[in-house]
Design a protein around this motif. Structure first.
Motif, PDB file in Angstrom:
ATOM      1  N   VAL A 178       0.836  -1.207   0.000  1.00  0.00           N
ATOM      2  CA  VAL A 178       0.000   0.000   0.000  1.00  0.00           C
ATOM      3  C   VAL A 178       0.871   1.259   0.000  1.00  0.00           C
ATOM      4  CG1 VAL A 178      -1.692   1.325   1.328  1.00  0.00           C
ATOM      5  CG2 VAL A 178      -1.956  -1.163   1.082  1.00  0.00           C
ATOM      6  N   ASP A 179       2.016   1.180   0.684  1.00  0.00           N
ATOM      7  CA  ASP A 179       2.936   2.313   0.767  1.00  0.00           C
ATOM      8  C   ASP A 179       3.363   2.813  -0.615  1.00  0.00           C
ATOM      9  OD1 ASP A 179       4.471   4.013   2.572  1.00  0.00           O
ATOM     10  OD2 ASP A 179       6.243   3.042   1.734  1.00  0.00           O
ATOM     11  N   LYS A 180       3.286   1.939  -1.625  1.00  0.00           N
ATOM     12  CA  LYS A 180       3.754   2.312  -2.961  1.00  0.00           C
ATOM     13  C   LYS A 180       2.657   2.933  -3.825  1.00  0.00           C
ATOM     14  CE  LYS A 180       7.548  -0.988  -3.321  1.00  0.00           C
ATOM     15  NZ  LYS A 180       7.486  -1.718  -2.036  1.00  0.00           N
ATOM     16  N   LEU A 181       1.456   3.108  -3.265  1.00  0.00           N
ATOM     17  CA  LEU A 181       0.314   3.501  -4.093  1.00  0.00           C
ATOM     18  C   LEU A 181       0.557   4.799  -4.861  1.00  0.00           C
ATOM     19  CD1 LEU A 181      -2.496   2.673  -4.971  1.00  0.00           C
ATOM     20  CD2 LEU A 181      -3.432   3.797  -2.942  1.00  0.00           C
ATOM     21  N   ASP A 182       1.082   5.820  -4.167  1.00  0.00           N
ATOM     22  CA  ASP A 182       1.332   7.099  -4.838  1.00  0.00           C
ATOM     23  C   ASP A 182       2.304   6.942  -6.001  1.00  0.00           C
ATOM     24  OD1 ASP A 182      -0.382   8.814  -3.594  1.00  0.00           O
ATOM     25  OD2 ASP A 182       1.072   9.598  -2.157  1.00  0.00           O
ATOM     26  N   LYS A 183       3.255   6.043  -5.840  1.00  0.00           N
ATOM     27  CA  LYS A 183       4.311   5.921  -6.840  1.00  0.00           C
ATOM     28  C   LYS A 183       3.912   5.069  -8.035  1.00  0.00           C
ATOM     29  CE  LYS A 183       8.550   6.673  -4.245  1.00  0.00           C
ATOM     30  NZ  LYS A 183       9.479   6.004  -3.346  1.00  0.00           N
ATOM     31  N   VAL A 184       3.236   3.946  -7.769  1.00  0.00           N
ATOM     32  CA  VAL A 184       3.045   2.976  -8.862  1.00  0.00           C
ATOM     33  C   VAL A 184       1.590   2.797  -9.275  1.00  0.00           C
ATOM     34  CG1 VAL A 184       5.155   1.755  -8.201  1.00  0.00           C
ATOM     35  CG2 VAL A 184       2.937   1.003  -7.277  1.00  0.00           C
ATOM     36  N   GLY A 185       0.661   3.343  -8.494  1.00  0.00           N
ATOM     37  CA  GLY A 185      -0.732   3.254  -8.896  1.00  0.00           C
ATOM     38  C   GLY A 185      -1.409   1.974  -8.420  1.00  0.00           C
ATOM     39  N   VAL A 234      -5.765  21.719   7.315  1.00  0.00           N
ATOM     40  CA  VAL A 234      -4.355  21.344   7.173  1.00  0.00           C
ATOM     41  C   VAL A 234      -4.158  19.834   7.255  1.00  0.00           C
ATOM     42  CG1 VAL A 234      -2.059  21.553   8.222  1.00  0.00           C
ATOM     43  CG2 VAL A 234      -3.520  23.578   8.014  1.00  0.00           C
ATOM     44  N   VAL A 235      -4.882  19.190   8.144  1.00  0.00           N
ATOM     45  CA  VAL A 235      -4.673  17.760   8.398  1.00  0.00           C
ATOM     46  C   VAL A 235      -5.775  16.947   7.717  1.00  0.00           C
ATOM     47  CG1 VAL A 235      -4.583  15.975  10.174  1.00  0.00           C
ATOM     48  CG2 VAL A 235      -3.440  18.184  10.552  1.00  0.00           C
ATOM     49  N   HIS A 236      -5.367  15.968   6.939  1.00  0.00           N
ATOM     50  CA  HIS A 236      -6.309  15.099   6.241  1.00  0.00           C
ATOM     51  C   HIS A 236      -6.045  13.651   6.610  1.00  0.00           C
ATOM     52  CE1 HIS A 236      -7.557  18.166   3.095  1.00  0.00           C
ATOM     53  NE2 HIS A 236      -6.552  18.750   3.718  1.00  0.00           N
ATOM     54  N   ALA A 237      -7.082  12.926   6.953  1.00  0.00           N
ATOM     55  CA  ALA A 237      -6.927  11.471   7.047  1.00  0.00           C
ATOM     56  C   ALA A 237      -6.755  10.941   5.634  1.00  0.00           C
ATOM     57  CB  ALA A 237      -8.158  10.850   7.709  1.00  0.00           C
ATOM     58  N   ASP A 238      -5.806  10.039   5.463  1.00  0.00           N
ATOM     59  CA  ASP A 238      -5.533   9.489   4.137  1.00  0.00           C
ATOM     60  C   ASP A 238      -5.141   8.032   4.353  1.00  0.00           C
ATOM     61  OD1 ASP A 238      -4.510   8.763   1.656  1.00  0.00           O
ATOM     62  OD2 ASP A 238      -3.881  10.832   1.216  1.00  0.00           O
ATOM     63  N   LEU A 239      -6.056   7.131   4.001  1.00  0.00           N
ATOM     64  CA  LEU A 239      -5.913   5.734   4.427  1.00  0.00           C
ATOM     65  C   LEU A 239      -4.867   4.964   3.643  1.00  0.00           C
ATOM     66  CD1 LEU A 239      -7.622   4.582   6.823  1.00  0.00           C
ATOM     67  CD2 LEU A 239      -8.587   6.661   5.848  1.00  0.00           C
ATOM     68  N   LYS A 240      -4.190   5.630   2.718  1.00  0.00           N
ATOM     69  CA  LYS A 240      -3.113   4.914   2.022  1.00  0.00           C
ATOM     70  C   LYS A 240      -1.738   5.168   2.653  1.00  0.00           C
ATOM     71  CE  LYS A 240      -2.250   8.357  -1.621  1.00  0.00           C
ATOM     72  NZ  LYS A 240      -3.422   9.218  -1.301  1.00  0.00           N
ATOM     73  N   ILE A 241      -1.684   6.075   3.629  1.00  0.00           N
ATOM     74  CA  ILE A 241      -0.390   6.371   4.268  1.00  0.00           C
ATOM     75  C   ILE A 241      -0.003   5.188   5.145  1.00  0.00           C
ATOM     76  CG2 ILE A 241       0.862   7.929   5.811  1.00  0.00           C
ATOM     77  CD1 ILE A 241      -0.019   9.103   3.081  1.00  0.00           C
ATOM     78  N   ALA A 242       1.074   4.515   4.777  1.00  0.00           N
ATOM     79  CA  ALA A 242       1.438   3.286   5.483  1.00  0.00           C
ATOM     80  C   ALA A 242       2.802   3.378   6.162  1.00  0.00           C
ATOM     81  CB  ALA A 242       1.432   2.109   4.505  1.00  0.00           C
ATOM     82  N   ARG A 243       3.719   4.243   5.627  1.00  0.00           N
ATOM     83  CA  ARG A 243       5.088   4.304   6.168  1.00  0.00           C
ATOM     84  C   ARG A 243       5.646   2.893   6.279  1.00  0.00           C
ATOM     85  NH1 ARG A 243       7.008   8.330   4.980  1.00  0.00           N
ATOM     86  NH2 ARG A 243       8.720   8.006   6.399  1.00  0.00           N
ATOM     87  N   GLY A 244       5.717   2.231   5.134  1.00  0.00           N
ATOM     88  CA  GLY A 244       5.945   0.801   5.069  1.00  0.00           C
ATOM     89  C   GLY A 244       7.076   0.238   5.898  1.00  0.00           C
ATOM     90  N   LEU A 245       8.221   0.922   5.937  1.00  0.00           N
ATOM     91  CA  LEU A 245       9.409   0.280   6.482  1.00  0.00           C
ATOM     92  C   LEU A 245       9.635   0.558   7.955  1.00  0.00           C
ATOM     93  CD1 LEU A 245      11.722   1.168   3.488  1.00  0.00           C
ATOM     94  CD2 LEU A 245      10.386  -0.914   3.842  1.00  0.00           C
ATOM     95  N   ASP A 246       8.805   1.413   8.538  1.00  0.00           N
ATOM     96  CA  ASP A 246       9.089   1.833   9.906  1.00  0.00           C
ATOM     97  C   ASP A 246       8.215   1.097  10.917  1.00  0.00           C
ATOM     98  OD1 ASP A 246      11.099   3.854   9.325  1.00  0.00           O
ATOM     99  OD2 ASP A 246       9.465   4.918   8.325  1.00  0.00           O
TER     100      ASP A 246
END
Lengths: 451, 451
Positions: free
Chosen positions: A196-203, A277-289
């Motif tokens: 999911v973390d890659k959604l912005d990059k790869v679609g 300013v702040v938006h909930a965005d359910l694709k934000i995963a911060r995969g590696l942390d």
């Protein structure tokens, strides 16, 4: 030496650009301190074993070796590496000094970090981070997960007077991600987050494929995760929509409920304190942390391609000494990346490159002490100035000031006079009373002629 | 992790000590900027070949290696080391950016440097330096050799309000040393300088022995050098005494004359501008460095055993690109050593460890937003504050503030009240108008209860 070339990945600023960087850092520090964050610096090095135990970034560590190291001794001393972030050092500092720190420990830290990237990758190998974290001893209340992204949003919004674009903070909650994932039957949560973390990059198509091949999802599960990842909103209704989606897919459980409650509280408090300013965005995963609760990313509006300039989240176990656990929540600004964009886009410029507001002319070398005395009187009242390096013709001294960007030239005499070399206006003046206009006293960073 | 031990040679400060360090750095930077010095930061690394070409310090370089480095590629990329001072990077930065810098280039630089000392030596392996230099393009007038030690003396004297002891700047001139040495027939000037440089540490007998065994001096030559090294004074008469001594030993020549003229001019100008601070001291040799004119060392009065906290001198060739030569003059403060002594001796202390002047109490978790709003109003007017981490009993919240060193506790109510927890005084207050006394607004570094 022959003229050296810049070293790829190690950015350096010319004086005027450094004025911009310092203005950014000074204002960030001020906001952090207004919120009661303590400044700390840690050493540049950590034992290598500490660094390499922290996930994929370990690939990029610079290891140190003493040039004159005795090979026989190499094994004895702990091997050292340069820190690649400020979180690993914080965890170590907190455990090392636990008995002497005020908890919850609110600290900010602005330092260089190093990543041993391959030279040809074009990435920064040295850059400045500005981090804030709150670390609890044993426990850390949830309200800090609301507080910290708002402090960062305030800090970044305060930079707007320098020409920094508005920011959008995107938040999510690991409990929601994990609860939903397990709720639809996907147990390899780490693989799900990485995809999911890659959604912005790869679609979505590629992410769907990754979910199926890497996380063992069937088409329905992959579709559910993608549907979740598509949800976004800046008020609590987004939480209702996640809840409905979860119910539709039969995803339930305490983890999901707690996550939704936290996400809703964060969005509601943020909407009240900093609307929009702040938006909930359910694709934000911060995969590696290794986050366990809220996660954050921050975009510059109009510069979304830059990626996140400020990221972070909640760790239930930032550190532990075996008996006590230290949970933390924090965010980190990639200052070099931000400043590099400000300078490259012309969004922010310095009013001048040197601190001096005044060049004190020297009429002849024999009277240099007279000019030095004038400069001393100006400095005593907080006016930065320098004395001309040579007793050249006055026209040449004025051009010297002009090339440096110094706005005023002072001529000792009876009486003394001072000239604004931009307007040409020249007036009688007394070094014990005259001051430049406030906006000319120090170099400033201001919005450029763009946008 | 188990509780980690500090790493020998890598000092770190607790929050209150960091307040002291920052106060020192902020004030130094302000003085440098009032004198028109531009701030620059350079990358932490330089090509190893640059570092090791610079004399004995090369023994102490830390070399970097990427953890994931491909051994086949290792030879291709230039090997990098951490800089061990800020002079080598300045020389490289000046040549690299010569076309884009304002000359004479007045720069200050405050950064960490690293020295790969053996761990057991107990020396700093990472420490902060604060350097000022003026660099000319082609030429650099002598008057900068008068100016720079006075800027440093002013910067260090400005620290007296923090509890820093008065300073004594000791100056000498390489031309005097070399001219005198050759004048009495000692041609291995480097060996002479190295021997004289040890006078403070080992005394005249050993230095005499070194002059005889290392510099080829006969007893009369050694005695003459020791007589020279014994001269000191804070006005121009010291120059006359050197001249008499030289005449007595038949030492003459342009080099010696020029050196004496420069030393006299420096002492005279310093006596006029900062009486009693600058002393000519003919034993100051700065043995290992490539100075060609004035040399400087600085002692803290009462802490002479600490050695020089600020040293430097004039280089006729700081850098060269083959066609243009860049002469420079500069001094460097060993900030970590200075701060370490201030903290260790109790000469300087912080008024508190956290930035917050106010702890805003929370009456119950449901009204946390009320306390947040109070804090927001205080911060908007520049009052640093934090909100209590839990809605504990008020006595516990007051103790929480006390443990952190926060002087005021704010109680939301109708009306709000604020309590000075040192005096116990509690008054009605409005967050839109109340301010703490100015001396309480921010943590400060102040003289400790010593001396």
């Amino acid at each position: 030496m022959a003229r050296p070339a810049p070293l790829s990945g190690f950015p350096e600023w010319l004086p005027a650009d450094r004025v911009v960087e310092r203005a950014v850092l000074d204002r960030l520090a001020r906001t952090f301190e207004l919120h009661g964050f303590v400044n700390v610096e840690t050493r540049a090095v950590e034992p290598l074993e500490q660094l390499v135990s922290k996930g994929e970034t370990s690939k990029e560590v610079y290891v140190l070796r003493r040039l004159q190291e005795d090979p026989d001794q190499e094994g004895q001393a702990a091997r050292l590496g340069l820190h690649f972030d400020l979180t690993v050092p914080l965890a170590r500092y907190v455990v090392e000094n636990a008995g002497r720190l005020p908890f919850p420990f609110r600290r900010y830290q602005i330092q260089k970090v190093w990543r041993g990237e391959r030279p040809q990758d074009g990435r920064f190998r040295e850059f400045t981070q500005a981090d804030i974290d709150v670390v609890g001893q044993g426990a850390l209340p949830f309200h800090h997960e609301v507080e910290l992204p708002l402090v960062m949003a305030e800090a970044l919004t305060d930079l707007r007077s320098l020409g920094v674009p508005p920011v959008r903070v995107r938040v999510n909650n690991r409990r929601v991600m994990e609860g939903f994932s397990r709720g639809v039957g996907l147990e390899d949560v780490e693989a799900v987050l990485r995809a999911v973390d890659k959604l912005d990059k790869v679609g979505p198509d590629v992410v769907g494929e990754l979910l199926r091949t890497q996380a063992g999802a069937n088409p329905a599960q992959a579709a559910a995760m993608l549907e979740l990842a598509g949800l976004t909103g800046s008020d609590e209704t987004v939480v209702d929509r996640v809840g409905e989606l979860a119910a539709r897919h039969g995803a339930t459980g305490d983890l999901l409920s707690q996550g939704l409650e936290e996400l809703g509280a964060l969005v509601a408090a943020a909407a009240a304190r900093m609307p929009g300013v702040v938006h909930a965005d359910l694709k934000i995963a911060r995969g590696l942390d290794y986050y366990t609760g809220s996660v954050y990313e921050t975009l510059l509006v109009g510069h979304e391609s830059l990626g996140s300039v400020c990221s972070g989240g909640r760790y239930d176990t930032l550190a532990t000494d075996g008996s006590t656990t230290y949970p933390g929540v924090g965010l980190s600004i990639g200052v070099s990346r931000l400043v590099s964009r400000l300078l490259g886009s012309g969004a922010t410029v310095a009013t001048r490159q040197v601190p001096s507001a005044v060049l004190v002319a020297v009429l002849d070398e024999g009277s240099r002490s007279v000019s030095d005395a004038v400069a001393g009187r100006l400095r005593a009242r907080g006016v930065p100035c320098e004395v001309a390096p040579s007793a050249a013709k006055l026209g040449k001294q004025i051009r010297h000031a002009d090339r440096r960007g110094i706005p005023f030239v002072w001529f000792p005499g009876e009486p003394d006079q001072v000239k604004d070399i931009r307007s040409g206006e020249q007036v009688d003046a007394d070094a014990s009373t005259w001051s430049p206009p406030q906006e000319d006293t120090w170099p400033r960073a201001v919005p450029g002629d763009v946008g």
